[in-house]
Design a protein around this motif. Structure first.
Motif, PDB file in Angstrom:
ATOM      1  N   ASN A   1       0.761  -1.271   0.131  1.00 56.56           N
ATOM      2  CA  ASN A   1       0.000  -0.078   0.087  1.00 56.56           C
ATOM      3  C   ASN A   1       0.994   1.266  -0.050  1.00 56.56           C
ATOM      4  O   ASN A   1       1.573   1.450   0.950  1.00 56.56           O
ATOM      5  CB  ASN A   1      -0.976   0.001   1.437  1.00 56.56           C
ATOM      6  N   THR A   2       0.634   2.043  -0.947  1.00 55.65           N
ATOM      7  CA  THR A   2       1.526   3.261  -1.187  1.00 55.65           C
ATOM      8  C   THR A   2       1.644   4.172   0.096  1.00 55.65           C
ATOM      9  O   THR A   2       2.658   4.824   0.573  1.00 55.65           O
ATOM     10  CB  THR A   2       1.305   3.901  -2.380  1.00 55.65           C
TER      11      THR A   2
ATOM     12  N   ASP B   1       0.663   3.294   3.229  1.00 54.61           N
ATOM     13  CA  ASP B   1       1.436   2.685   4.201  1.00 54.61           C
ATOM     14  C   ASP B   1       2.874   2.638   4.305  1.00 54.61           C
ATOM     15  O   ASP B   1       3.915   3.274   5.229  1.00 54.61           O
ATOM     16  CB  ASP B   1       0.889   1.533   4.727  1.00 54.61           C
TER      17      ASP B   1
ATOM     18  N   GLN C   1      -4.903   7.804   2.092  1.00 52.83           N
ATOM     19  CA  GLN C   1      -5.616   7.683   0.882  1.00 52.83           C
ATOM     20  C   GLN C   1      -5.550   8.838   0.249  1.00 52.83           C
ATOM     21  O   GLN C   1      -5.501   9.122  -0.933  1.00 52.83           O
ATOM     22  CB  GLN C   1      -6.950   7.006   0.898  1.00 52.83           C
TER      23      GLN C   1
END
Length: 208
Positions: free
Chosen positions: A87-88, A90, A200
């Motif tokens: 996940n970018t 995280d 996000q």
């Protein structure tokens, strides 16, 4: 080394939350956001609701202010996170948490990230027994961050540790009584960040 030199309480008021940029002062009534919880600037009543872009931008600015990085640095971290599996958002927060100045602060050796950055840049900290004065150095699992065994370095770090009242995060452990040192037990996760972050929103903004 480029850095922000303006009033830091203004940044907390702009982001609408405590970023703990002044160490223990932020826990007292002297905290800027405690005295004035409105955004900085005149004629606040004329400002309307934030646009969708504004909401995304404020989230990114909050993270930049919290870790003390500027736009070019932040973009490099994002590009590295984007090129890494997982996940970018995280991965991005993990990279920022791994900065040496942040780790020194989270260990309690510096009351704020700016104080920790000064300790690092002035050569008061070693990594795995070697002097490291690069505040953006990314620590690895098993790294030992130790205060230099000299009177000036020890006095600075122990003075900060005596005033510090915050808990050490799970990915770090503090050892050593005479010469304070910390060990990186694992890579930091998104849960280790001490402020609420909607990653996000940042990813959506930076990917445009």
């Amino acid at each position: 080394m480029a850095r922000y030199t303006g009033p830091v309480c203004r940044l907390c008021r702009r982001d609408g939350m405590k970023l703990f940029l002044k160490g223990t002062r932020c826990d007292t009534p002297k905290c800027g956001i405690e005295r004035r919880d409105t955004p900085p600037g005149q004629q606040q009543s004329r400002r309307g609701k934030l646009t969708d872009y504004g909401v995304h931008l404020r989230e990114k600015q909050k993270v930049k202010h919290y870790y003390g990085v500027l736009e070019r640095q932040f973009r490099k971290y994002y590009q590295r996170a984007e090129a890494t599996k997982g996940n970018t958002g995280d991965v991005l927060m993990s990279l920022l948490e791994r900065r040496l100045d942040n780790v020194v602060h989270r260990l309690g050796f510096g009351l704020s990230r700016s104080a920790a950055r000064q300790l690092v840049c002035h050569g008061h900290v070693t990594v795995n027994g070697k002097r490291c004065d690069i505040s953006s150095y990314l620590v690895q699992v098993g790294d030992v961050i130790r205060v230099k065994n000299r009177s000036k370095s020890l006095d600075l770090a122990k003075g900060h540790m005596a005033e510090n009242s915050r808990q050490t995060p799970d990915f770090l452990s503090v050892t050593g009584s005479d010469v304070p040192e910390g060990i990186v037990g694992r890579l930091p996760a998104s849960d280790d960040v001490s402020i609420p972050v909607q990653t996000q929103l940042i990813v959506e903004l930076c990917s445009r």
